[in-house]
Design a protein around this motif. Sequence first.
Motif, PDB file in Angstrom:
ATOM      1  N   SER A  41      -2.017   6.654   1.759  1.00 45.55           N
ATOM      2  CA  SER A  41      -3.343   7.425   2.122  1.00 45.55           C
ATOM      3  C   SER A  41      -3.988   6.028   1.819  1.00 45.55           C
ATOM      4  CB  SER A  41      -3.134   7.728   0.810  1.00 45.55           C
ATOM      5  OG  SER A  41      -2.789   6.916  -0.594  1.00 45.55           O
ATOM      6  N   GLN A  42      -3.389   4.368   1.281  1.00 42.24           N
ATOM      7  CA  GLN A  42      -4.152   3.522   1.501  1.00 42.24           C
ATOM      8  C   GLN A  42      -4.671   2.351   2.981  1.00 42.24           C
ATOM      9  OE1 GLN A  42      -2.312   1.793  -1.902  1.00 42.24           O
ATOM     10  NE2 GLN A  42      -4.309   2.115  -3.344  1.00 42.24           N
ATOM     11  N   PRO A  70       0.596  -0.839   0.062  1.00 42.85           N
ATOM     12  CA  PRO A  70      -0.123  -0.199  -0.388  1.00 42.85           C
ATOM     13  C   PRO A  70       0.578   1.426   0.002  1.00 42.85           C
ATOM     14  CG  PRO A  70       0.496  -0.999   2.595  1.00 42.85           C
ATOM     15  CD  PRO A  70       1.091  -1.899   1.968  1.00 42.85           C
ATOM     16  N   ILE A 111      -7.973   0.808   3.500  1.00 42.55           N
ATOM     17  CA  ILE A 111      -7.918  -0.274   3.320  1.00 42.55           C
ATOM     18  C   ILE A 111      -7.362  -1.048   3.867  1.00 42.55           C
ATOM     19  CG2 ILE A 111      -8.404  -1.523   0.969  1.00 42.55           C
ATOM     20  CD1 ILE A 111      -7.646   1.137  -0.650  1.00 42.55           C
ATOM     21  N   LEU A 121     -12.579  -1.493  -5.466  1.00 42.40           N
ATOM     22  CA  LEU A 121     -11.318  -2.220  -5.860  1.00 42.40           C
ATOM     23  C   LEU A 121     -11.102  -2.857  -7.045  1.00 42.40           C
ATOM     24  CD1 LEU A 121      -9.606  -2.533  -2.309  1.00 42.40           C
ATOM     25  CD2 LEU A 121      -9.208  -1.530  -3.484  1.00 42.40           C
ATOM     26  N   GLU A 144      -5.300  -0.773  -8.343  1.00 45.24           N
ATOM     27  CA  GLU A 144      -5.346   0.337  -7.103  1.00 45.24           C
ATOM     28  C   GLU A 144      -4.138   0.161  -6.584  1.00 45.24           C
ATOM     29  OE1 GLU A 144      -8.314  -1.285  -7.420  1.00 45.24           O
ATOM     30  OE2 GLU A 144      -9.314   0.085  -9.025  1.00 45.24           O
ATOM     31  N   PHE A 145      -3.522  -0.860  -6.001  1.00 42.69           N
ATOM     32  CA  PHE A 145      -2.765  -0.826  -5.157  1.00 42.69           C
ATOM     33  C   PHE A 145      -0.645  -0.095  -5.672  1.00 42.69           C
ATOM     34  CE2 PHE A 145      -3.658  -2.202  -0.412  1.00 42.69           C
ATOM     35  CZ  PHE A 145      -4.637  -1.553  -0.018  1.00 42.69           C
TER      36      PHE A 145
END
Lengths: 183, 183
Positions: free
Chosen positions: A78-79, A75, A82, A102, A117-118
């Motif tokens: 900012s994640q 990550p 999640i 996701l 997104e990662f």
Amino acid sequence: MTEGTKRVLAPATVLYPVPAVLVTCGDSSGEKNAITLAWVGTASSEPPCIAIGVRPTRYSYGLIQRYGDFVVNLPRASQTGILEYCGSVSGRTEDKFAKLGLTPERSTNVRAPLVAEFPVNIECKVKTRISLGSHDLFIGEVLAVHADSDILTDGEIDPAKMDPVAYFCGSYFRLAGKVSEKR
Amino acid sequence: MTEGTKRVLAPATVLYPVPAVLVTCGDSSGEKNAITLAWVGTASSEPPCIAIGVRPTRYSYGLIQRYGDFVVNLPRASQTGILEYCGSVSGRTEDKFAKLGLTPERSTNVRAPLVAEFPVNIECKVKTRISLGSHDLFIGEVLAVHADSDILTDGEIDPAKMDPVAYFCGSYFRLAGKVSEKR
């Protein structure tokens, strides 16, 4: 000398900081899940291998057993939200991909999806599994690595661009300045 | 969406940040060594287990095999230079404890010494070993933990007091601010 100032603590998991990652498993076009893990580490350089500790009671455990592979998604800071969410609910009762928006993208070498997104996705094939008690340790060989181009400098992952997180005793931390230069 | 911006990298060890630790092995009153390792991780919570990857060519490998235990010493950021040194010379040709003025103190549950000057010392007994290629993975059960009293808050390790380091792609980093509070 620190002699005399030591305290004895109960045997516990105090090896910190450690990585905090989102591990995806299952089949990108079928049943799948994402689980947050911190009991992960590099096990070998050649072939590159990653060890992940997973409780046998987890939904993801059965998927990793059944399909024999997994993806380690690293990550950005900012994640972190999640990670917190995916570590607190079970894939048995919720589709975490849909809930969080996701994208479970098809991997190139394994059936488990990678999370688009990662910023880093590490495809791993299970080589062996060791039962240790609360957790089984899966050792996966790295078959492919994907990285967002915006986190690379000269083709290598640049922590200043990625803004990664480390996990320490229940909290997530950004990395601060370098203590020493790369050797 | 990041689709389309991914780059494929060669399979490699890109799981970062990871811990960087000084592992001690051998006999506190006899042959012993200290080796810097980053291929380490927590493997299980109950019993607490730590996995460490060690190249069979290393002097420490033979000592861990012979004595069946090791100590994981966690550094403060100010001790990064010790890690760099102990990762660059072999215990076959140099007594690193004498060279660096480190105190190999007797452990309470294993024969390997702990390093008195390091703020956290985790005594581990080898449960199993897996050959993976360049590295063998030793899985050790944590039998005792020692911590400097000045890094504890309410009996737990406090990263703000300890000032730990994380290892990322060849460099050492301090931890910055928390991304999220402990849950």
